[in-house]
Write a protein that holds these residues in place. Structure first.
Motif, PDB file in Angstrom:
ATOM      1  N   GLU A  85      -5.792  12.341   1.560  1.00 46.13           N
ATOM      2  CA  GLU A  85      -4.891  11.198   1.380  1.00 46.13           C
ATOM      3  C   GLU A  85      -5.405  10.300   0.266  1.00 46.13           C
ATOM      4  N   VAL A  86      -4.499   9.921  -0.621  1.00 45.29           N
ATOM      5  CA  VAL A  86      -4.786   8.935  -1.663  1.00 45.29           C
ATOM      6  C   VAL A  86      -3.911   7.735  -1.359  1.00 45.29           C
ATOM      7  N   SER A  87      -4.512   6.567  -1.280  1.00 41.66           N
ATOM      8  CA  SER A  87      -3.736   5.354  -1.077  1.00 41.66           C
ATOM      9  C   SER A  87      -4.151   4.330  -2.119  1.00 41.66           C
ATOM     10  N   ALA A  88      -3.220   3.433  -2.429  1.00 32.77           N
ATOM     11  CA  ALA A  88      -3.499   2.420  -3.435  1.00 32.77           C
ATOM     12  C   ALA A  88      -2.734   1.150  -3.112  1.00 32.77           C
ATOM     13  N   ASP A  89      -3.348   0.037  -3.401  1.00 32.36           N
ATOM     14  CA  ASP A  89      -2.690  -1.255  -3.298  1.00 32.36           C
ATOM     15  C   ASP A  89      -2.055  -1.532  -4.653  1.00 32.36           C
ATOM     16  N   ALA A  98       1.451  -3.314  -7.019  1.00 31.09           N
ATOM     17  CA  ALA A  98       2.545  -4.275  -7.084  1.00 31.09           C
ATOM     18  C   ALA A  98       3.830  -3.573  -6.657  1.00 31.09           C
ATOM     19  N   ALA A  99       4.650  -4.262  -5.907  1.00 27.29           N
ATOM     20  CA  ALA A  99       5.904  -3.677  -5.422  1.00 27.29           C
ATOM     21  C   ALA A  99       6.756  -3.155  -6.572  1.00 27.29           C
ATOM     22  N   SER A 100       6.652  -3.754  -7.731  1.00 28.26           N
ATOM     23  CA  SER A 100       7.451  -3.327  -8.888  1.00 28.26           C
ATOM     24  C   SER A 100       7.049  -1.944  -9.408  1.00 28.26           C
ATOM     25  N   LYS A 101       5.898  -1.426  -8.991  1.00 33.07           N
ATOM     26  CA  LYS A 101       5.420  -0.120  -9.453  1.00 33.07           C
ATOM     27  C   LYS A 101       5.698   1.015  -8.467  1.00 33.07           C
ATOM     28  N   ILE A 102       6.288   0.698  -7.321  1.00 34.56           N
ATOM     29  CA  ILE A 102       6.468   1.705  -6.269  1.00 34.56           C
ATOM     30  C   ILE A 102       7.205   2.942  -6.771  1.00 34.56           C
ATOM     31  N   ALA A 103       8.353   2.764  -7.394  1.00 33.95           N
ATOM     32  CA  ALA A 103       9.160   3.918  -7.822  1.00 33.95           C
ATOM     33  C   ALA A 103       8.404   4.786  -8.823  1.00 33.95           C
ATOM     34  N   ALA A 104       7.733   4.172  -9.788  1.00 36.79           N
ATOM     35  CA  ALA A 104       6.999   4.939 -10.801  1.00 36.79           C
ATOM     36  C   ALA A 104       5.834   5.700 -10.176  1.00 36.79           C
ATOM     37  N   VAL A 105       5.119   5.070  -9.251  1.00 35.71           N
ATOM     38  CA  VAL A 105       3.991   5.735  -8.593  1.00 35.71           C
ATOM     39  C   VAL A 105       4.498   6.871  -7.699  1.00 35.71           C
ATOM     40  N   GLN A 106       5.602   6.650  -7.002  1.00 37.96           N
ATOM     41  CA  GLN A 106       6.184   7.720  -6.180  1.00 37.96           C
ATOM     42  C   GLN A 106       6.550   8.925  -7.042  1.00 37.96           C
ATOM     43  N   ARG A 107       7.119   8.688  -8.219  1.00 31.55           N
ATOM     44  CA  ARG A 107       7.456   9.802  -9.132  1.00 31.55           C
ATOM     45  C   ARG A 107       6.195  10.544  -9.558  1.00 31.55           C
ATOM     46  N   THR A 155       0.857  -1.186   0.000  1.00 36.04           N
ATOM     47  CA  THR A 155       0.000   0.000   0.000  1.00 36.04           C
ATOM     48  C   THR A 155       0.886   1.226   0.000  1.00 36.04           C
ATOM     49  N   ILE A 156       0.627   2.123  -0.931  1.00 37.58           N
ATOM     50  CA  ILE A 156       1.357   3.388  -0.992  1.00 37.58           C
ATOM     51  C   ILE A 156       0.365   4.506  -0.684  1.00 37.58           C
ATOM     52  N   ARG A 157       0.825   5.504   0.066  1.00 36.39           N
ATOM     53  CA  ARG A 157      -0.039   6.621   0.472  1.00 36.39           C
ATOM     54  C   ARG A 157       0.628   7.936   0.100  1.00 36.39           C
ATOM     55  N   GLY A 213       4.990  12.689  -6.777  1.00 29.53           N
ATOM     56  CA  GLY A 213       5.873  13.850  -6.649  1.00 29.53           C
ATOM     57  C   GLY A 213       5.597  14.888  -7.713  1.00 29.53           C
ATOM     58  N   ASP A 214       5.363  14.442  -8.942  1.00 34.94           N
ATOM     59  CA  ASP A 214       5.049  15.354 -10.043  1.00 34.94           C
ATOM     60  C   ASP A 214       3.741  16.117  -9.785  1.00 34.94           C
ATOM     61  N   LEU A 215       2.871  15.536  -8.980  1.00 35.16           N
ATOM     62  CA  LEU A 215       1.583  16.155  -8.656  1.00 35.16           C
ATOM     63  C   LEU A 215       1.637  16.925  -7.332  1.00 35.16           C
ATOM     64  N   ASP A 216       2.846  17.192  -6.843  1.00 31.69           N
ATOM     65  CA  ASP A 216       3.070  18.003  -5.633  1.00 31.69           C
ATOM     66  C   ASP A 216       2.522  17.362  -4.357  1.00 31.69           C
ATOM     67  N   ALA A 217       2.684  16.055  -4.236  1.00 30.56           N
ATOM     68  CA  ALA A 217       2.309  15.398  -2.987  1.00 30.56           C
ATOM     69  C   ALA A 217       3.117  15.988  -1.835  1.00 30.56           C
ATOM     70  N   ILE A 218       2.476  16.176  -0.701  1.00 29.44           N
ATOM     71  CA  ILE A 218       3.157  16.711   0.477  1.00 29.44           C
ATOM     72  C   ILE A 218       4.000  15.611   1.118  1.00 29.44           C
ATOM     73  N   ARG A 219       3.426  14.426   1.249  1.00 31.09           N
ATOM     74  CA  ARG A 219       4.114  13.277   1.816  1.00 31.09           C
ATOM     75  C   ARG A 219       3.762  12.038   0.993  1.00 31.09           C
ATOM     76  N   VAL A 220       4.727  11.135   0.858  1.00 29.75           N
ATOM     77  CA  VAL A 220       4.487   9.847   0.211  1.00 29.75           C
ATOM     78  C   VAL A 220       5.116   8.778   1.091  1.00 29.75           C
ATOM     79  N   SER A 221       4.359   7.729   1.362  1.00 34.00           N
ATOM     80  CA  SER A 221       4.895   6.636   2.171  1.00 34.00           C
ATOM     81  C   SER A 221       4.350   5.316   1.658  1.00 34.00           C
ATOM     82  N   GLY A 222       5.056   4.262   1.945  1.00 35.86           N
ATOM     83  CA  GLY A 222       4.621   2.928   1.582  1.00 35.86           C
ATOM     84  C   GLY A 222       4.779   2.010   2.764  1.00 35.86           C
ATOM     85  N   ARG A 223       4.061   0.921   2.743  1.00 34.43           N
ATOM     86  CA  ARG A 223       4.232  -0.066   3.815  1.00 34.43           C
ATOM     87  C   ARG A 223       4.215  -1.437   3.247  1.00 34.43           C
TER      88      ARG A 223
END
Length: 102
Positions: A74-78, A80-89, A8-10, A92-102
């Motif tokens: 807050e936007v969160s999504a379940d 695949a671990a392989s997509k974490i870096a692309a989703v984080q980018r 889950t990424i938030r 970030g491009d959309l001016d997220a204040i905080r991004v975290s994953g678990r």
């Protein structure tokens, strides 16, 4: 071997408009199914964000007062671990204040 685990990424956004754009990026750019995406206030009270945007701002520049602006979204999504870096980018491009994953 690829990592097919789900995580889950938030991300926290200042406006509902940015949160809505994040959802669209998750669906259209990353192929994440809408039932795997969640949008909610980041704090305990209901909020449309912490800054006016989109439908909160009238054409004449006045800000509507009927939408409570009391905290981030807050936007969160379940995903695949392989997509974490692309989703984080994307977040970030959309001016997220905080991004975290678990």
């Amino acid at each position: 071997m690829s990592d097919d685990s789900i995580t889950t990424i938030r991300a926290t956004f200042e406006t509902r408009e940015a949160a809505d754009l994040a959802v669209e990026h998750l669906v259209q750019s990353h192929g994440i199914s809408r039932p795997d995406i969640f949008v909610q206030p980041a704090a305990s009270k209901n909020s449309a964000g912490s800054a006016p945007s989109g439908g909160d701002v009238r054409r004449d520049g006045d800000v509507r007062t009927d939408a409570h602006l009391g905290g981030e979204i807050e936007v969160s999504a379940d995903i695949a671990a392989s997509k974490i870096a692309a989703v984080q980018r994307s977040f970030g491009d959309l001016d997220a204040i905080r991004v975290s994953g678990r």
